[in-house]
Enzyme design. Structure first.
Site, PDB file in Angstrom:
ATOM      1  N   CYS A  24      48.108  44.626  46.758  1.00  0.00           N
ATOM      2  CA  CYS A  24      49.516  45.026  46.765  1.00  0.00           C
ATOM      3  C   CYS A  24      50.363  44.092  47.624  1.00  0.00           C
ATOM      4  O   CYS A  24      49.918  43.610  48.656  1.00  0.00           O
ATOM      5  CB  CYS A  24      49.679  46.433  47.327  1.00  0.00           C
ATOM      6  N   ARG A  40      48.859  37.550  44.421  1.00  0.00           N
ATOM      7  CA  ARG A  40      47.980  38.478  45.130  1.00  0.00           C
ATOM      8  C   ARG A  40      47.203  39.366  44.161  1.00  0.00           C
ATOM      9  O   ARG A  40      46.186  39.935  44.524  1.00  0.00           O
ATOM     10  CB  ARG A  40      48.817  39.379  46.055  1.00  0.00           C
ATOM     11  N   TRP A  50      48.219  47.079  43.115  1.00  0.00           N
ATOM     12  CA  TRP A  50      46.857  46.842  42.593  1.00  0.00           C
ATOM     13  C   TRP A  50      46.165  48.176  42.753  1.00  0.00           C
ATOM     14  O   TRP A  50      45.862  48.593  43.869  1.00  0.00           O
ATOM     15  CB  TRP A  50      46.196  45.753  43.440  1.00  0.00           C
ATOM     16  N   ASN A  73      51.027  49.653  51.226  1.00  0.00           N
ATOM     17  CA  ASN A  73      49.839  48.844  50.941  1.00  0.00           C
ATOM     18  C   ASN A  73      48.715  49.371  51.827  1.00  0.00           C
ATOM     19  O   ASN A  73      48.926  49.544  53.019  1.00  0.00           O
ATOM     20  CB  ASN A  73      50.171  47.368  51.284  1.00  0.00           C
ATOM     21  N   GLY A  74      47.536  49.640  51.247  1.00  0.00           N
ATOM     22  CA  GLY A  74      46.427  50.163  52.048  1.00  0.00           C
ATOM     23  C   GLY A  74      45.912  51.452  51.449  1.00  0.00           C
ATOM     24  O   GLY A  74      46.160  51.751  50.271  1.00  0.00           O
ATOM     25  N   GLU A  93      28.772  27.671  44.823  1.00  0.00           N
ATOM     26  CA  GLU A  93      30.231  27.642  44.688  1.00  0.00           C
ATOM     27  C   GLU A  93      30.640  27.214  43.271  1.00  0.00           C
ATOM     28  O   GLU A  93      31.571  27.764  42.689  1.00  0.00           O
ATOM     29  CB  GLU A  93      30.819  26.693  45.755  1.00  0.00           C
ATOM     30  N   LYS A 142      32.931  29.489  40.804  1.00  0.00           N
ATOM     31  CA  LYS A 142      34.196  28.988  40.248  1.00  0.00           C
ATOM     32  C   LYS A 142      34.220  29.155  38.738  1.00  0.00           C
ATOM     33  O   LYS A 142      35.211  29.584  38.151  1.00  0.00           O
ATOM     34  CB  LYS A 142      34.297  27.524  40.627  1.00  0.00           C
ATOM     35  N   GLU A 184      34.636  32.849  37.714  1.00  0.00           N
ATOM     36  CA  GLU A 184      35.988  33.373  37.948  1.00  0.00           C
ATOM     37  C   GLU A 184      36.999  32.850  36.942  1.00  0.00           C
ATOM     38  O   GLU A 184      37.836  33.596  36.456  1.00  0.00           O
ATOM     39  CB  GLU A 184      36.492  32.882  39.312  1.00  0.00           C
ATOM     40  N   HIS A 226      10.422  29.485  39.817  1.00  0.00           N
ATOM     41  CA  HIS A 226       9.843  30.767  40.242  1.00  0.00           C
ATOM     42  C   HIS A 226      10.394  31.944  39.446  1.00  0.00           C
ATOM     43  O   HIS A 226      10.364  33.071  39.921  1.00  0.00           O
ATOM     44  CB  HIS A 226      10.082  30.974  41.749  1.00  0.00           C
ATOM     45  N   LYS A 274      43.876  37.888  45.120  1.00  0.00           N
ATOM     46  CA  LYS A 274      43.735  36.770  46.050  1.00  0.00           C
ATOM     47  C   LYS A 274      43.138  37.209  47.375  1.00  0.00           C
ATOM     48  O   LYS A 274      42.286  36.538  47.928  1.00  0.00           O
ATOM     49  CB  LYS A 274      45.098  36.108  46.262  1.00  0.00           C
TER      50      LYS A 274
HETATM   51  C1  F6R Z   1      36.562  32.584  45.107  1.00  0.00           C
HETATM   52  C2  F6R Z   1      37.426  33.378  45.952  1.00  0.00           C
HETATM   53  C3  F6R Z   1      36.833  34.566  46.638  1.00  0.00           C
HETATM   54  C4  F6R Z   1      37.188  34.499  48.123  1.00  0.00           C
HETATM   55  C5  F6R Z   1      36.692  35.756  48.847  1.00  0.00           C
HETATM   56  C6  F6R Z   1      36.970  35.679  50.324  1.00  0.00           C
HETATM   57  O1  F6R Z   1      37.276  31.558  44.484  1.00  0.00           O
HETATM   58  O2  F6R Z   1      38.572  33.087  46.110  1.00  0.00           O
HETATM   59  O3  F6R Z   1      35.450  34.618  46.466  1.00  0.00           O
HETATM   60  O4  F6R Z   1      36.596  33.362  48.657  1.00  0.00           O
HETATM   61  O5  F6R Z   1      37.333  36.873  48.308  1.00  0.00           O
HETATM   62  O6  F6R Z   1      38.320  35.471  50.575  1.00  0.00           O
HETATM   63  P1  F6R Z   1      38.820  34.948  51.960  1.00  0.00           P
HETATM   64  O7  F6R Z   1      38.320  33.551  52.130  1.00  0.00           O
HETATM   65  O8  F6R Z   1      40.297  35.038  51.923  1.00  0.00           O
HETATM   66  O9  F6R Z   1      38.191  35.846  52.994  1.00  0.00           O
END
Ligand code: F6R
Length: 589
Positions: free
Chosen positions: A2, A27, A73, A99-100, A465, A469, A472, A488, A584
């Site tokens: 949010c 966000r 959200w 928010n929360g 990673e 990526k 996502e 394995h 985000k």
């Molecule tokens: C992947 C991504 C998420 C964040 C995770 C932690 O591309 O963006 O996996 O890395 O939600 O977020 P932060 O770094 O803000 O704690």
């Protein structure tokens, strides 16, 4: 998650609130709304994207010089118009955005219903509006009414409230969820992030936990939850409004991938003394723990390899969400290094709070100034890579990694490593030049349903990673693995043409990783080799520049992985900036 924004000033509030909500779209949200005050409250809200809602609701025609906006959200209550914010109290005296999570909302709802309040949504948030209306029956002034509301609430929240009887003031309250006051001239703002007001002012006051703000157009008063006044000074926010444009790029994600050389240069321009102090805390720790979530966890894992290899420092790495279930031996001699781009990730904050309760000293790496993680830490270094709008972490990851290298080079006094590190943005620039080739390969494998990413040693976190990526951005199943681990079990999944991305730069892992690739190839895998030169084992070759030292390959090889995920998304006609179901900053546990 949010986003909230409040404005009070001399201009028409609705266009300002509308633009702020658009800047906070990154966000993640499923519904949105705006309330303004013009003799009485005007409220418009609905499900879907703000620009689509605007076509139907004409947000920017709403009158009034004060108001608030929200992107929701969904957590409590489905995605419906009724559950979208703002919410109002039954007599129309109070309007709020929140928010929360209000944990005791059902008890409060029962209590308020017994006092005749009628609810129009199934959210936890709505109780705040009714509670404030109820409190205003007994309290003459907004301050004591607000204090009585926060005394009744349990959970985490940042909320804004406006009242019909005192529309020249916006109430803001913060507990465990960020809330920032933007100080303008003849106008003030309240927002969940600085993006809400960065086009109007770069002067921000970061509210602390358990604080209330009373904001008028010319004045801001702060006090704590006991009612004690607090004096707070604005800080200058380094981000600029131009950071919020895509410039010549189609998507923020691609722009942020291309910004990496600049972002890393900014990251590396840290004050020497601050890095030294940070490294000395790591060196002095009897037990060192490192934590993060998602991409930041991969940076944490890489730091473990790096510290062991370069500085002979032993560390334990854990996923922040697992802290409760793993009985780590943390005590007053331990240091916890927490890594988070946003500094607001609930799992990270809860790991930090658990560690602090055991006497652990918490140090952190974050990107967002004034974030909750920094507030909870003994020392924080910022990655300084600028705002990251794309939901998937790209430049924030390579900046985290660069900063971790800088700290490690300080911890082991490796001047040569530091020198090469300073040159690393040039190599990232060269890696970006292979974009067209990465795009070709992404399109070639467009029909693949599963991808594997493999690497050894410090390429293993990068393989993880790369897989994250791709998942996502393109919604394709992907798995990252240590190259030696495939045999394995996972080898059973390899069929003719299964793509395997091999992190294979010319360092001490090169030959062993190639051997693992041969095993995969013998079972039909299509090997996409990431290296400085081709090899007969690769079905496809993704070139990266040759580096003067092997240690820096993890930074540079991240670039083709990000581009592979980006073009896989484009090829599938998806929106790489806003992947489905993701937000985000993940502020729920
Ligand atoms: C992947 C991504 C998420 C964040 C995770 C932690 O591309 O963006 O996996 O890395 O939600 O977020 P932060 O770094 O803000 O704690």
């Amino acid at each position: 998650m949010c986003g909230i924004i409040g404005y009070i000033g001399e201009r028409n509030a609705s266009p300002i609130l509308f633009e702020a909500l658009r800047r906070m779209e990154y966000r993640g949200y499923d519904s949105a709304g705006i309330a303004t005050f013009d003799d009485n409250f005007i409220i418009k809200k609905g499900i879907g994207k703000i620009s689509d809602l605007d076509k139907e609701l004409n947000f920017r025609e709403m009158q009034g010089t004060a108001g608030m906006g929200h992107t929701r959200w969904a957590t409590h209550g489905g995605v419906t118009k009724e559950n979208a914010h703002p919410h109002w109290s039954c007599r129309g005296e109070v309007v709020i955005v929140h928010n929360g999570i209000i944990e005791n909302y059902s008890g409060l709802r029962e209590f308020l219903s017994s006092r005749g309040h009628k609810f129009t949504s199934s959210t936890d948030s709505e109780v705040i509006a009714h509670l404030l209306e109820e409190a205003m029956k007994n309290h003459q002034d907004l301050k004591s009414a607000a204090l009585s509301v926060v005394a009744s609430l349990k959970g985490s929240y940042a909320f804004l409230a406006m009242t019909r009887s005192k529309p020249d003031t916006i109430i803001g309250a913060r507990k465990d969820v960020p809330l920032i006051v933007g100080i303008g001239r003849g106008e003030n703002f309240l927002s969940s992030d600085v993006f809400g007001f960065i086009d109007r002012t770069n002067q921000a006051i970061f509210m602390d936990n358990k604080e209330i703000a009373l904001v008028t157009k010319d004045q801001v008063e702060f006090f704590d939850f006991t009612g004690k006044s607090i004096s707070k000074k604005p800080a200058t926010v380094a981000w600029e409004v131009s950071d919020f444009s895509k410039k010549e790029f189609l998507h923020f994600t691609l722009k942020e991938i291309h910004e990496q050389p600049l972002a890393i240069r900014q990251t590396l321009s840290q004050e020497v003394e601050a890095v030294r102090e940070f490294a000395s805390l790591i060196l002095k720790a009897k037990n060192l723990f490192i934590t993060g979530c998602g991409t930041s966890f991969h940076a944490a894992l890489l730091m473990k390899y790096l510290l062991a290899r370069k500085a002979k420092i032993r560390s334990e790495v854990f996923l922040s969400s697992e802290i409760e279930h793993q009985k780590y031996l943390m005590d007053g001699d331990s240091v916890l290094l927490a890594i988070s781009q946003s500094g607001e990730t609930a799992d990270v904050l809860s790991a930090v709070s658990e560690a602090k309760s055991r006497g652990v000293k918490v140090i952190s790496i974050a990107n967002v100034m004034g974030c909750s993680l920094a507030r909870e830490s003994f020392k924080t270094l910022y990655t300084r890579c600028g705002p990251e709008i794309g939901v998937a972490a790209t430049k924030s990851f390579t900046s985290q990694v660069a900063l971790l290298y800088l700290i490690a080079s300080e911890a082991c006094s490796d001047l040569a490593m530091r020198k090469f590190l300073i040159e690393s943005p040039d190599y990232v620039e060269q890696a970006l030049e292979f974009e067209a080739r990465v795009q070709e390969i992404a399109y070639k494998y467009m029909n693949a349903n599963d991808f594997y990413f493999v690497g050894r040693g410090d390429h293993y976190p990068i393989a993880l990673e790369g897989a994250l990526k791709l998942k996502e951005l393109s919604y394709v199943h992907a798995e990252g693995m240590a190259a030696g681990e495939f045999k394995h079990g996972t080898l059973a999944l390899i069929e003719k043409g299964t793509p395997v991305v091999l992190m294979n730069p010319p360092d001490e892992t090169y030959v062993q990783t190639l051997n693992n690739a041969m095993e995969l190839k013998a079972r039909g895998a299509s090997v996409i080799g990431i290296s400085t030169r081709p090899n007969a084992c690769y079905d496809d070759f993704l070139q990266i520049p040759e580096l003067p030292t092997g240690i820096l390959y993890p930074i540079v090889e991240s670039v083709p992985l990000q581009m592979l995920a980006y073009f896989s998304s484009i090829g599938r006609k998806l929106d790489p900036d806003y992947p489905r179901n993701l937000a985000k900053s993940v502020t729920v546990i």
